[in-house]
Design a protein around this motif. Structure first.
Motif, PDB file in Angstrom:
ATOM      1  N   ALA A 157       4.299   0.703  -2.447  1.00 44.45           N
ATOM      2  CA  ALA A 157       3.464  -0.248  -3.185  1.00 44.45           C
ATOM      3  C   ALA A 157       3.712  -0.137  -4.689  1.00 44.45           C
ATOM      4  N   PHE A 158       3.851   1.103  -5.184  1.00 42.86           N
ATOM      5  CA  PHE A 158       4.090   1.323  -6.617  1.00 42.86           C
ATOM      6  C   PHE A 158       5.438   0.761  -7.032  1.00 42.86           C
ATOM      7  N   VAL A 159       6.478   1.076  -6.271  1.00 47.69           N
ATOM      8  CA  VAL A 159       7.815   0.584  -6.604  1.00 47.69           C
ATOM      9  C   VAL A 159       7.878  -0.933  -6.474  1.00 47.69           C
ATOM     10  N   GLY A 160       7.248  -1.468  -5.429  1.00 43.41           N
ATOM     11  CA  GLY A 160       7.235  -2.919  -5.261  1.00 43.41           C
ATOM     12  C   GLY A 160       6.573  -3.627  -6.430  1.00 43.41           C
ATOM     13  N   THR A 161       5.490  -3.047  -6.934  1.00 43.47           N
ATOM     14  CA  THR A 161       4.806  -3.626  -8.097  1.00 43.47           C
ATOM     15  C   THR A 161       5.688  -3.572  -9.336  1.00 43.47           C
ATOM     16  N   ASN A 191       4.358 -10.517   3.616  1.00 47.75           N
ATOM     17  CA  ASN A 191       3.258 -10.407   4.570  1.00 47.75           C
ATOM     18  C   ASN A 191       3.446  -9.191   5.479  1.00 47.75           C
ATOM     19  N   ASN A 192       4.711  -8.823   5.771  1.00 48.88           N
ATOM     20  CA  ASN A 192       4.968  -7.604   6.541  1.00 48.88           C
ATOM     21  C   ASN A 192       4.556  -6.366   5.752  1.00 48.88           C
ATOM     22  N   ALA A 193       4.896  -6.359   4.467  1.00 51.98           N
ATOM     23  CA  ALA A 193       4.501  -5.239   3.610  1.00 51.98           C
ATOM     24  C   ALA A 193       2.985  -5.133   3.544  1.00 51.98           C
ATOM     25  N   GLY A 194       2.312  -6.267   3.419  1.00 51.35           N
ATOM     26  CA  GLY A 194       0.852  -6.260   3.375  1.00 51.35           C
ATOM     27  C   GLY A 194       0.250  -5.729   4.657  1.00 51.35           C
ATOM     28  N   GLY A 195       0.836  -6.100   5.792  1.00 51.45           N
ATOM     29  CA  GLY A 195       0.340  -5.605   7.071  1.00 51.45           C
ATOM     30  C   GLY A 195       0.468  -4.099   7.204  1.00 51.45           C
ATOM     31  N   VAL A 196       1.610  -3.561   6.755  1.00 54.62           N
ATOM     32  CA  VAL A 196       1.818  -2.115   6.808  1.00 54.62           C
ATOM     33  C   VAL A 196       0.813  -1.391   5.917  1.00 54.62           C
ATOM     34  N   MET A 197       0.623  -1.883   4.695  1.00 57.85           N
ATOM     35  CA  MET A 197      -0.314  -1.224   3.784  1.00 57.85           C
ATOM     36  C   MET A 197      -1.746  -1.336   4.287  1.00 57.85           C
ATOM     37  N   TYR A 198      -2.065  -2.473   4.902  1.00 59.32           N
ATOM     38  CA  TYR A 198      -3.425  -2.649   5.441  1.00 59.32           C
ATOM     39  C   TYR A 198      -3.683  -1.654   6.560  1.00 59.32           C
TER      40      TYR A 198
END
Length: 201
Positions: A157-161, A191-198
């Motif tokens: 999440a940090f690197v993606g931001t 949306n895949n990244a969001g699902g994993v983080m969720y």
């Protein structure tokens, strides 16, 4: 303290989790093949002497509901993969061309396509989950895996931001994504990244 088998399985699973987060969401064929091989490593570690006895492990595995859920979940797409009804000629930027091929009509069917595009072969046996269920009996082992999952998710999440803030159009600043503008972190689709983080939180 954790047994040798538990430590081996925790280490193998930690490597698998880390690889899954940083292998571009399994989109390239090499990433998917690597993930599949690492997935097989975990049950191998569980039955390799001197950490475990293969026969005892298999008995426990066959008594695990998770194993049978995974077995029947993977059986259907496996039959599909072995029984394609169409062959597809796929190139990025072009319209895929479907060619009918011989198949067994009364069995589930699929399309014979490159692995990077998406076929039933992309499914991985749920041996890893079943192995964890059978092998890990100590709370500390499960907490270790949860920490590995949380740390990798936070870093992604940090690197993606940072990538988004930098305005870069490349995944991790080095790889051209399949869908420019839709990726986040190491995932081709945000949306895949969001699902994993969720799910991790």
């Amino acid at each position: 303290p954790a047994s040798g088998r538990e430590r081996a399985v925790v280490i193998g699973t930690s490597v698998l989790i880390t690889y899954a987060f940083w292998s571009y969401g399994g989109r390239p064929a090499w990433a998917l093949i690597g993930f599949s091989l690492l997935s097989l490593l975990v049950p191998i570690l569980a039955i390799t002497p001197p950490w475990g006895k293969p026969l005892d492990f298999l008995k426990s595995l066959f008594h695990s509901p998770v194993f049978w859920v995974g077995f029947f979940t993977i059986a259907y797409p496996l039959v599909q993969a072995l029984n394609p009804s169409y062959s597809v000629d796929y190139e990025i930027g072009t319209i895929p061309k479907l060619e009918p091929i011989d198949y067994i009509s009364w069995l589930p069917t699929s399309v014979d396509a490159p692995m990077r595009v998406g076929t039933p072969w992309r499914h991985v046996l749920m041996f890893v989950l079943a192995t964890l269920r059978v092998t890990l009996t100590r709370r500390k082992c499960w907490l270790t895996l949860l920490w590995v999952l949380t740390i990798n998710c936070s870093l992604m999440a940090f690197v993606g931001t940072l990538v988004k803030l930098s305005g870069s159009k490349e995944m991790l600043w080095i790889l051209n994504p399949i869908n420019a503008g839709l990726f986040f972190g190491t995932f081709a689709y945000k949306n895949n990244a969001g699902g994993v983080m969720y799910m991790t939180t």
